[in-house]
Design a protein around this motif. Structure first.
Motif, mmCIF file in Angstrom:
data_model
loop_
_atom_site.group_PDB
_atom_site.id
_atom_site.type_symbol
_atom_site.label_atom_id
_atom_site.label_comp_id
_atom_site.label_asym_id
_atom_site.label_seq_id
_atom_site.Cartn_x
_atom_site.Cartn_y
_atom_site.Cartn_z
ATOM 1 N N GLU A 15 -2.552 -10.297 -1.796
ATOM 2 C CA GLU A 15 -1.939 -10.640 -0.510
ATOM 3 C C GLU A 15 -2.253 -12.060 -0.049
ATOM 4 O OE1 GLU A 15 -3.319 -8.394 2.861
ATOM 5 O OE2 GLU A 15 -5.333 -8.239 2.017
ATOM 6 N N PHE A 16 -3.157 -12.742 -0.752
ATOM 7 C CA PHE A 16 -3.502 -14.116 -0.402
ATOM 8 C C PHE A 16 -2.794 -15.140 -1.286
ATOM 9 C CE2 PHE A 16 -7.122 -11.498 0.944
ATOM 10 C CZ PHE A 16 -7.046 -11.738 2.305
ATOM 11 N N ARG A 17 -1.784 -14.677 -2.037
ATOM 12 C CA ARG A 17 -0.947 -15.578 -2.842
ATOM 13 C C ARG A 17 0.527 -15.332 -2.493
ATOM 14 N NH1 ARG A 17 -1.656 -14.802 -8.625
ATOM 15 N NH2 ARG A 17 0.072 -16.238 -8.698
ATOM 16 N N TRP A 24 1.711 -4.919 -2.251
ATOM 17 C CA TRP A 24 0.855 -4.457 -1.163
ATOM 18 C C TRP A 24 1.670 -4.228 0.106
ATOM 19 C CZ3 TRP A 24 -4.862 -6.070 -0.905
ATOM 20 C CH2 TRP A 24 -5.442 -6.016 -2.171
ATOM 21 N N ALA A 25 2.640 -5.127 0.369
ATOM 22 C CA ALA A 25 3.480 -4.993 1.565
ATOM 23 C C ALA A 25 4.293 -3.702 1.523
ATOM 24 C CB ALA A 25 4.409 -6.203 1.699
ATOM 25 N N VAL A 26 4.782 -3.339 0.349
ATOM 26 C CA VAL A 26 5.550 -2.094 0.216
ATOM 27 C C VAL A 26 4.648 -0.890 0.481
ATOM 28 C CG1 VAL A 26 6.762 -0.614 -1.448
ATOM 29 C CG2 VAL A 26 7.331 -3.049 -1.283
ATOM 30 N N VAL A 27 3.453 -0.869 -0.093
ATOM 31 C CA VAL A 27 2.540 0.252 0.123
ATOM 32 C C VAL A 27 2.115 0.325 1.589
ATOM 33 C CG1 VAL A 27 0.248 1.179 -0.444
ATOM 34 C CG2 VAL A 27 1.770 0.397 -2.266
ATOM 35 N N GLU A 28 1.873 -0.831 2.216
ATOM 36 C CA GLU A 28 1.527 -0.831 3.638
ATOM 37 C C GLU A 28 2.646 -0.221 4.473
ATOM 38 O OE1 GLU A 28 0.625 -4.954 4.335
ATOM 39 O OE2 GLU A 28 -1.463 -4.709 3.669
ATOM 40 N N ARG A 29 3.888 -0.553 4.140
ATOM 41 C CA ARG A 29 5.032 0.005 4.874
ATOM 42 C C ARG A 29 5.116 1.513 4.672
ATOM 43 N NH1 ARG A 29 10.111 -2.479 5.972
ATOM 44 N NH2 ARG A 29 8.833 -4.326 6.279
ATOM 45 N N LEU A 30 4.874 1.972 3.443
ATOM 46 C CA LEU A 30 4.910 3.408 3.167
ATOM 47 C C LEU A 30 3.808 4.154 3.919
ATOM 48 C CD1 LEU A 30 5.549 3.258 -0.683
ATOM 49 C CD2 LEU A 30 7.153 4.115 1.040
ATOM 50 N N ALA A 31 2.704 3.480 4.200
ATOM 51 C CA ALA A 31 1.563 4.098 4.874
ATOM 52 C C ALA A 31 1.687 4.078 6.397
ATOM 53 C CB ALA A 31 0.272 3.393 4.455
ATOM 54 N N THR A 132 1.865 -19.687 -3.939
ATOM 55 C CA THR A 132 0.779 -20.573 -3.548
ATOM 56 C C THR A 132 -0.233 -19.796 -2.709
ATOM 57 O OG1 THR A 132 1.951 -21.321 -1.562
ATOM 58 C CG2 THR A 132 2.247 -22.625 -3.583
ATOM 59 N N VAL A 133 -1.394 -20.388 -2.513
ATOM 60 C CA VAL A 133 -2.435 -19.746 -1.712
ATOM 61 C C VAL A 133 -1.974 -19.678 -0.262
ATOM 62 C CG1 VAL A 133 -4.817 -19.956 -0.887
ATOM 63 C CG2 VAL A 133 -4.255 -20.509 -3.273
#
Length: 168
Positions: A15-17, A24-31, A132-133
């Motif tokens: 998530e820092f790139r 991670w964004a998809v899993v966060e949305r599912l949660a 990028t970072v």
């Protein structure tokens, strides 16, 4: 929950790139609270940095593993989603490659040799624009998140329908 019917969704990335965090964004949305619960009841949600050993450990014993990851393609189209499904222990070839040094293909091959593949493995690879970072997805990749979430939900429902048909 082990055995037949276990389903896991794995968001791969960093998530820092920037766009590498799409999994991670998809899993966060599912949660998120209030997400259509019937589709996700009993579904394991996991985050991974893409390490093959950790991926294998997460999907081992699953009847369905869905992996969401950022990809690089040449030529690229940021936000385009590729769906790949493992067939007979091999991941179908695609013009998109993982954004990690050791790719998903290596994890699949190692799991095949060890006998630890899930019964079904579906990969949604989202072409990125910016690795990028920093935090935050580019606009095209952010716009793809809702579509991938819906496709993951439909994949789970379809898998469960097949399992019900087999047990009837």
């Amino acid at each position: 929950m082990d055995g037949a019917g276990r389903i896991v969704v794995i968001g791969v990335g960093n998530e820092f790139r920037r766009d590498d965090g799409v999994g991670w964004a998809v899993v966060e949305r599912l949660a998120e609270p209030g997400f259509p619960a019937p589709a996700l009841t009993g579904v394991g949600l996991a985050f991974s940095d893409g390490d093959p050993g950790r991926l294998i450990g997460t999907w081992r014993g699953a009847s369905l593993a869905i992996v969401v990851d950022a990809a690089h393609a040449h030529p690229g189209c940021p936000g385009r989603v590729h769906r790949l499904e493992m067939a007979r222990g091999e991941l179908a070839a695609s013009s998109a490659a993982s954004s990690h040094g050791l790719g998903l293909g290596e994890a699949v091959e190692l799991a095949r040799v060890l006998g630890w593949l899930p019964e079904r493995l579906v990969v949604f690879a989202v072409e990125g624009e910016d690795s990028t970072v920093g935090r935050g997805l580019s606009v095209p990749v952010q716009n793809a998140v809702a579509s991938v979430v819906d496709r993951v939900r439909r994949e789970i429902l379809r898998h469960r329908a097949v399992l019900r048909g087999l047990s009837a």
